[in-house]
Design a protein around this motif. Structure first.
Motif, PDB file in Angstrom:
ATOM      1  N   ASP A 286      -1.432   5.569  10.042  1.00  0.00           N
ATOM      2  CA  ASP A 286      -2.249   4.630   8.253  1.00  0.00           C
ATOM      3  C   ASP A 286      -4.372   5.577   9.109  1.00  0.00           C
ATOM      4  OD1 ASP A 286      -4.124   3.114   9.837  1.00  0.00           O
ATOM      5  OD2 ASP A 286      -2.458   2.004  10.762  1.00  0.00           O
ATOM      6  N   ASN A 287      -4.735   5.345   7.326  1.00  0.00           N
ATOM      7  CA  ASN A 287      -5.986   6.030   8.214  1.00  0.00           C
ATOM      8  C   ASN A 287      -7.471   4.208   8.178  1.00  0.00           C
ATOM      9  OD1 ASN A 287      -5.776   4.043   5.467  1.00  0.00           O
ATOM     10  ND2 ASN A 287      -6.541   6.251   4.390  1.00  0.00           N
TER      11      ASN A 287
ATOM     12  N   GLY B  73       6.993   9.191  -0.887  1.00  0.00           N
ATOM     13  CA  GLY B  73       6.420   9.116  -0.780  1.00  0.00           C
ATOM     14  C   GLY B  73       6.188   7.251  -2.061  1.00  0.00           C
ATOM     15  N   THR B  74       5.725   6.661  -1.516  1.00  0.00           N
ATOM     16  CA  THR B  74       5.347   5.238  -2.573  1.00  0.00           C
ATOM     17  C   THR B  74       4.594   5.085  -3.349  1.00  0.00           C
ATOM     18  OG1 THR B  74       5.288   3.943  -0.948  1.00  0.00           O
ATOM     19  CG2 THR B  74       7.631   4.641  -1.757  1.00  0.00           C
ATOM     20  N   ALA B  75       4.099   4.130  -4.171  1.00  0.00           N
ATOM     21  CA  ALA B  75       2.634   4.159  -4.659  1.00  0.00           C
ATOM     22  C   ALA B  75       2.317   3.094  -4.307  1.00  0.00           C
ATOM     23  CB  ALA B  75       2.009   4.721  -6.276  1.00  0.00           C
TER      24      ALA B  75
ATOM     25  N   THR C  19      -5.233   2.250   3.631  1.00  0.00           N
ATOM     26  CA  THR C  19      -5.290   2.600   1.878  1.00  0.00           C
ATOM     27  C   THR C  19      -4.084   3.199   1.632  1.00  0.00           C
ATOM     28  OG1 THR C  19      -6.053   4.854   1.727  1.00  0.00           O
ATOM     29  CG2 THR C  19      -8.291   2.386   0.891  1.00  0.00           C
ATOM     30  N   SER C  20      -3.157   3.702   2.914  1.00  0.00           N
ATOM     31  CA  SER C  20      -2.186   4.614   2.736  1.00  0.00           C
ATOM     32  C   SER C  20      -1.604   4.429   4.140  1.00  0.00           C
ATOM     33  CB  SER C  20      -2.672   5.961   2.410  1.00  0.00           C
ATOM     34  OG  SER C  20      -3.518   6.824   3.108  1.00  0.00           O
TER      35      SER C  20
ATOM     36  N   TRP D 157       1.877   6.008   6.534  1.00  0.00           N
ATOM     37  CA  TRP D 157       3.161   7.129   6.486  1.00  0.00           C
ATOM     38  C   TRP D 157       4.027   7.031   8.033  1.00  0.00           C
ATOM     39  CZ3 TRP D 157       3.527   9.825  10.893  1.00  0.00           C
ATOM     40  CH2 TRP D 157       1.794   9.656  12.114  1.00  0.00           C
TER      41      TRP D 157
ATOM     42  N   LEU E  78       0.800  -1.276   0.039  1.00  0.00           N
ATOM     43  CA  LEU E  78      -0.069  -0.259   0.618  1.00  0.00           C
ATOM     44  C   LEU E  78       0.870   1.263   0.109  1.00  0.00           C
ATOM     45  CD1 LEU E  78      -1.905   0.460   3.183  1.00  0.00           C
ATOM     46  CD2 LEU E  78      -0.090  -0.973   3.016  1.00  0.00           C
ATOM     47  N   PRO E  79       0.521   2.302  -0.684  1.00  0.00           N
ATOM     48  CA  PRO E  79       1.161   3.518  -0.443  1.00  0.00           C
ATOM     49  C   PRO E  79       1.986   4.172   0.712  1.00  0.00           C
ATOM     50  CG  PRO E  79      -0.502   3.870  -1.919  1.00  0.00           C
ATOM     51  CD  PRO E  79      -1.246   2.777  -0.754  1.00  0.00           C
ATOM     52  N   VAL E  80       3.331   3.833   0.603  1.00  0.00           N
ATOM     53  CA  VAL E  80       3.780   4.419   2.899  1.00  0.00           C
ATOM     54  C   VAL E  80       4.655   5.872   1.896  1.00  0.00           C
ATOM     55  CG1 VAL E  80       5.348   3.487   4.050  1.00  0.00           C
ATOM     56  CG2 VAL E  80       3.494   2.643   3.529  1.00  0.00           C
ATOM     57  N   GLU E  81       3.865   6.750   3.044  1.00  0.00           N
ATOM     58  CA  GLU E  81       5.221   7.822   2.826  1.00  0.00           C
ATOM     59  C   GLU E  81       5.690   8.158   3.756  1.00  0.00           C
ATOM     60  OE1 GLU E  81       4.580  13.010   2.779  1.00  0.00           O
ATOM     61  OE2 GLU E  81       2.987  11.708   3.168  1.00  0.00           O
TER      62      GLU E  81
END
Length: 426
Positions: free
Chosen positions: A366-367, A424-426, A347-348, A350, A309-312
């Motif tokens: 996370d969210n 950030g990564t997608a 879904t994302s 950090w 999952l995207p991680v900033e």
């Protein structure tokens, strides 16, 4: 002392006296917490007392935290919470920890004593200031005829007594000036004595923490060794054994059946490649090469890229931590992101890394749906044990419905190489 300093000092002391008087109700309202807690103890035997005791104890400790905060502000030092935290967070374990903690009984004694001391320390400064003010106001009231009877009773109509009230008032003001800050600090020291650990208790608690941390570290190391042994036995070792058998069979077939020998050699080469890959994965699990080569920044960015999952990643460091601390921080973040991917429904996510006041701080958010907690044998509990080996701490803020923020802190020093990145990564 200038007139300005005198006025400012008087204002400070009057404010302190007013706040001390305002704290009197706060000192008294804690009294009902004593019978409520004591009443819950015998009811523990019939189960209903368990939630009652946990609730009333939590209320009492929150109430006493206000006194700790106030005393810390007056004394200029933190009055830390001294409670034991059981490794197993079950209700009965928590009840046992509360009942066997000497701090619980110190606080039960503190509540009624504080009602007396708090009232005395709150009323005394205000009474002295009011006595001084009345001493100067009484002659004016007598001259104005507003309170001639009261003043006549005070002065008994003697010629020299007209000046007696202002002199007594001046004495009250002098005592109030001297006593107000000392009475406030006396009350704060009283609070600290009961609500903070003594030096002996602090040392005992520290020894217990170190013993628990050492036991957790030994258990974690033993588990890691078992994992390495199992991975070697079931993976690379088995493939190397198969590789040896294939080479032996190829050696026997080389003279009479070269084609079959060639097939066995191809199979052996494939097995050697798989064994090498498994050994690399095993080494990466012990200490990732990217962590040694590029430090925490590069390792966390590489970890973010492999997370599903995207991680900033937001990292600012003035250098590199020591290798053991760096490794502990990396694997703690890795475990936290694994939990996010598996359980949070996010879904994302950090990751934020900073070094302030001699401590390496890491935040992972996370969210997702929230509700995360450090359950026994869970991933977060494993992170807590890993950090405890370095005297680190773990904090979890995860309300139901999210978001979840996991905070980690590790005491450490940094080298002189500055690291700063945000990606950030997608």
């Amino acid at each position: 002392m200038t007139d300005h300093d005198l006025v400012r000092g008087a204002g400070t002391r009057l404010r302190a006296a007013a706040l001390a008087l305002a704290r009197v109700p706060l000192c008294v309202i804690g009294l009902p917490l004593v019978p409520l807690q004591l009443y819950a103890y015998p009811l523990v035997l019939v189960t209903v007392g368990v939630p009652m005791l946990l609730l009333f104890t939590a209320l009492a400790r929150r109430y006493l935290d206000v006194h700790r905060w106030w005393a810390g502000g007056v004394l200029g030092e933190e009055v830390a919470r001294p409670y034991r935290v059981p490794a197993n967070r079950g209700p009965m374990t928590r009840v046992r920890a509360i009942a066997t903690d000497p701090q619980t009984w110190k606080e039960l004694a503190f509540l009624p004593l504080n009602a007396v001391v708090g009232v005395a320390c709150g009323v005394l400064p205000a009474a002295l200031w009011l006595g001084g003010a009345f001493g100067f106001a009484a002659p004016l009231l007598w001259i104005a005829g507003a309170d001639r009877v009261a003043y006549t009773a005070i002065t008994t109509n003697t010629p020299g007594s007209f000046l007696l009230a202002p002199l007594v008032g001046l004495l009250h003001l002098a005592v109030a000036w001297w006593a107000t800050p000392r009475v406030v600090r006396l009350h704060a020291r009283f609070v600290r004595f009961f609500l903070a650990r003594s030096q002996t208790e602090a040392l005992t608690h520290r020894v217990r923490e170190l013993a628990d941390s050492r036991a957790d570290t030994v258990d974690a190391q033993a588990a890691e060794l078992r994992r390495i042994e199992r991975d070697l036995h079931d993976g690379a070792q088995a493939r190397l054994v198969a590789l040896g058998m294939s080479l032996g069979m190829a050696e026997e077939l080389l003279a009479r059946d070269p084609e079959a020998a060639r097939d066995l050699l191809v199979e052996a080469r494939h097995s050697s490649s798989q064994a090498l890959s498994e050994l690399r994965d095993l080494v990466r699990g012990i200490h990732p090469p990217v962590l040694a080569d590029r430090g925490l920044d590069g390792a966390l960015r590489a970890l973010a890229l492999t997370t599903p999952l995207p991680v900033e990643v937001d990292l600012v460091l003035d250098g590199r931590p020591d290798a053991p601390v760096e490794s502990a921080a990396y694997f703690a973040v890795a475990e936290a992101l694994t939990n996010v991917a598996k359980h949070s429904g996010a879904t994302s996510a950090w990751v934020r890394v900073r070094h302030e006041n001699g401590r390496l701080g890491l935040m992972i958010g996370d969210n997702g749906r929230g509700g995360a907690e450090a359950a026994e044998n869970g991933g977060l509990r494993g992170i807590e044990r890993r950090l405890a080996a370095f005297d680190g701490t773990l904090g979890i803020a995860s309300p139901v419905g999210g978001p979840t923020i996991v905070t980690m802190e590790l005491p450490c020093a940094l080298s002189s190489v500055k690291t700063s990145s945000s990606s950030g990564t997608a």
